[in-house]
Design a protein around this motif. Structure first.
Motif, PDB file in Angstrom:
ATOM      1  N   THR A 186       0.737  -1.192   0.180  1.00 28.76           N
ATOM      2  CA  THR A 186      -0.228  -0.152  -0.085  1.00 28.76           C
ATOM      3  C   THR A 186       0.857   1.215  -0.116  1.00 28.76           C
ATOM      4  N   THR A 187       0.309   2.449  -0.413  1.00 25.21           N
ATOM      5  CA  THR A 187       0.961   3.696  -0.377  1.00 25.21           C
ATOM      6  C   THR A 187       0.213   4.474   0.898  1.00 25.21           C
ATOM      7  N   ALA A 188       0.720   5.588   1.019  1.00 24.98           N
ATOM      8  CA  ALA A 188       0.154   6.677   2.166  1.00 24.98           C
ATOM      9  C   ALA A 188      -1.104   6.979   1.626  1.00 24.98           C
ATOM     10  N   GLU A 189      -1.296   7.184   0.322  1.00 26.29           N
ATOM     11  CA  GLU A 189      -2.486   7.818  -0.380  1.00 26.29           C
ATOM     12  C   GLU A 189      -3.445   6.565   0.028  1.00 26.29           C
ATOM     13  N   GLU A 190      -3.204   5.383  -0.302  1.00 23.08           N
ATOM     14  CA  GLU A 190      -4.066   4.197  -0.384  1.00 23.08           C
ATOM     15  C   GLU A 190      -4.534   3.831   1.160  1.00 23.08           C
ATOM     16  N   ALA A 191      -3.750   3.959   1.981  1.00 22.83           N
ATOM     17  CA  ALA A 191      -3.911   3.422   3.400  1.00 22.83           C
ATOM     18  C   ALA A 191      -3.415   4.710   4.283  1.00 22.83           C
ATOM     19  N   PRO A 192      -3.993   5.798   4.352  1.00 20.73           N
ATOM     20  CA  PRO A 192      -3.387   6.868   5.054  1.00 20.73           C
ATOM     21  C   PRO A 192      -3.109   6.488   6.833  1.00 20.73           C
ATOM     22  N   PHE A 193      -4.242   5.760   7.247  1.00 27.10           N
ATOM     23  CA  PHE A 193      -4.188   5.619   8.955  1.00 27.10           C
ATOM     24  C   PHE A 193      -3.127   4.513   8.773  1.00 27.10           C
ATOM     25  N   LEU A 194      -3.066   3.582   7.938  1.00 24.40           N
ATOM     26  CA  LEU A 194      -1.967   2.369   8.330  1.00 24.40           C
ATOM     27  C   LEU A 194      -0.462   3.199   8.344  1.00 24.40           C
ATOM     28  N   HIS A 195      -0.212   4.001   7.422  1.00 21.32           N
ATOM     29  CA  HIS A 195       1.003   4.586   7.285  1.00 21.32           C
ATOM     30  C   HIS A 195       1.345   5.566   8.359  1.00 21.32           C
ATOM     31  N   ALA A 196       0.225   6.180   8.978  1.00 21.83           N
ATOM     32  CA  ALA A 196       0.296   7.097  10.157  1.00 21.83           C
ATOM     33  C   ALA A 196       0.724   6.227  11.284  1.00 21.83           C
ATOM     34  N   MET A 252       4.325   5.955  14.286  1.00 20.49           N
ATOM     35  CA  MET A 252       4.369   6.015  15.565  1.00 20.49           C
ATOM     36  C   MET A 252       5.180   5.094  16.313  1.00 20.49           C
ATOM     37  N   ASP A 253       5.610   5.458  17.594  1.00 17.56           N
ATOM     38  CA  ASP A 253       6.395   4.724  18.390  1.00 17.56           C
ATOM     39  C   ASP A 253       5.401   3.745  19.289  1.00 17.56           C
ATOM     40  N   LEU A 254       5.644   3.129  20.124  1.00 11.97           N
ATOM     41  CA  LEU A 254       4.790   2.055  20.910  1.00 11.97           C
ATOM     42  C   LEU A 254       3.914   3.018  21.921  1.00 11.97           C
ATOM     43  N   ASP A 255       4.502   4.011  22.503  1.00 10.87           N
ATOM     44  CA  ASP A 255       3.951   4.698  23.381  1.00 10.87           C
ATOM     45  C   ASP A 255       2.747   5.676  22.477  1.00 10.87           C
ATOM     46  N   GLU A 256       3.116   6.091  21.556  1.00 14.07           N
ATOM     47  CA  GLU A 256       2.172   6.754  20.624  1.00 14.07           C
ATOM     48  C   GLU A 256       1.085   5.972  19.986  1.00 14.07           C
ATOM     49  N   ARG A 257       1.214   4.674  19.995  1.00 10.78           N
ATOM     50  CA  ARG A 257       0.044   3.706  19.662  1.00 10.78           C
ATOM     51  C   ARG A 257      -0.881   3.377  20.640  1.00 10.78           C
ATOM     52  N   TRP A 258      -0.259   2.999  21.728  1.00 16.94           N
ATOM     53  CA  TRP A 258      -0.920   2.231  22.801  1.00 16.94           C
ATOM     54  C   TRP A 258      -1.149   2.864  24.172  1.00 16.94           C
ATOM     55  N   VAL A 259      -0.129   3.984  24.522  1.00 16.40           N
ATOM     56  CA  VAL A 259      -0.509   4.733  26.013  1.00 16.40           C
ATOM     57  C   VAL A 259      -1.125   6.160  25.653  1.00 16.40           C
ATOM     58  N   HIS A 273      -6.134   1.134  11.304  1.00 20.48           N
ATOM     59  CA  HIS A 273      -6.449   1.105  10.132  1.00 20.48           C
ATOM     60  C   HIS A 273      -7.096  -0.140   9.640  1.00 20.48           C
ATOM     61  N   TRP A 274      -6.991  -1.265  10.214  1.00 22.23           N
ATOM     62  CA  TRP A 274      -7.367  -2.495  10.043  1.00 22.23           C
ATOM     63  C   TRP A 274      -8.797  -2.319  10.465  1.00 22.23           C
ATOM     64  N   PHE A 275      -9.413  -1.628  11.401  1.00 25.01           N
ATOM     65  CA  PHE A 275     -10.801  -1.404  11.682  1.00 25.01           C
ATOM     66  C   PHE A 275     -11.527  -0.562  10.671  1.00 25.01           C
ATOM     67  N   ARG A 276     -10.736   0.129  10.129  1.00 22.66           N
ATOM     68  CA  ARG A 276     -11.318   1.240   9.181  1.00 22.66           C
ATOM     69  C   ARG A 276     -11.402   0.547   7.873  1.00 22.66           C
ATOM     70  N   GLY A 277     -11.012  -0.526   7.621  1.00 20.28           N
ATOM     71  CA  GLY A 277     -11.208  -1.506   6.320  1.00 20.28           C
ATOM     72  C   GLY A 277      -9.946  -1.328   5.259  1.00 20.28           C
ATOM     73  N   GLU A 278      -8.741  -0.549   5.831  1.00 19.55           N
ATOM     74  CA  GLU A 278      -7.857  -0.273   4.795  1.00 19.55           C
ATOM     75  C   GLU A 278      -7.080  -1.692   4.464  1.00 19.55           C
ATOM     76  N   ALA A 279      -6.802  -1.804   3.216  1.00 16.28           N
ATOM     77  CA  ALA A 279      -6.164  -2.699   2.607  1.00 16.28           C
ATOM     78  C   ALA A 279      -6.902  -4.212   2.118  1.00 16.28           C
TER      79      ALA A 279
END
Length: 218
Positions: free
Chosen positions: A44-54, A58-65, A77-83
């Motif tokens: 995928t590209t960032a244009e095709e899957a913006p949430f995935l690439h964002a 991220m680092d782990l704390d940005e993702r989960w904390v 991203h997967w909950f939004r149906g990307e890819a």
């Protein structure tokens, strides 16, 4: 997609176990959407899957904390149906002479429903929070889960649990609204009984061991 059976649902519900047991019983192939994640991210590209690439940036704390469970739910991203289209591409390229059971939380009801050309070819397993907690505790590895590598493992686990509970409720609402079958998984029935319930949804006749047995319309 007439040869495809779909098992979606929340994390920890037993999707992989159900898919493996049905594949063993009926001689089907398996497609595990979790196993395809890294490949799909590369395709995928960032244009095709913006949430995935964002998320990847991220680092782990940005993702989960650092974010609320609600934000994690809405931006995952997967909950939004990307890819999701790449799952369909993979299946379209695969041999069609043998049924395949596809499993994973990426199988969102509104994306799967247009692909259902046969009745009884999809089910969603919806774990209760307590069942999910027990399921993940039983899978714990000696090195711990990825949340142990964050700056606040306790908060990360809490955020993840709340996010997954919210996602499961979203699946419950969506399957109900779209008239798609779902099964609540709360530990009150055995694994064998759950296999039989999924088989009933799929309208399968029992067959001992691998073989050609298939549901109607396979």
């Amino acid at each position: 997609m007439r040869n495809v059976y779909w098992i979606g649902g929340g994390s920890g519900a037993g999707k992989s176990t159900m898919a493996r047991r049905l594949a063993d019983r009926y001689g089907w192939r398996r497609y595990v959407t979790d196993d395809a994640m890294a490949d799909h991210a590369r395709r995928t590209t960032a244009e095709e899957a913006p949430f995935l690439h964002a998320f990847m940036a991220m680092d782990l704390d940005e993702r989960w904390v650092d974010r609320s469970p609600e934000t994690m739910l809405e931006t995952f991203h997967w909950f939004r149906g990307e890819a999701f289209g790449l799952i369909v591409e993979d299946l379209a390229r695969a041999p069609r002479d043998t049924p395949v059971v596809v499993e994973g939380f990426r199988l969102l009801p509104h994306l799967v429903k247009p692909l259902l050309t046969e009745p009884g070819h999809a089910v969603w397993l919806l774990p209760t929070p307590d069942f999910r907690h027990v399921a993940f505790a039983s899978r714990a590895s000696p090195g711990g889960r990825f949340t142990q590598r964050t700056g606040d493992p306790g908060r990360a686990e809490h955020n993840l649990a709340v996010r997954d509970a919210l996602f499961t409720e979203r699946l419950r609402e969506e399957t109900t609204r779209l008239g798609l079958p779902s099964l609540t998984v709360d530990g009150t029935i055995t694994e064998d009984e759950l296999v039989e319930r999924v088989s009933e949804v799929f309208r399968l006749r029992h067959a001992e061991g691998p073989g050609p047995a298939r549901g109607p319309g396979s």
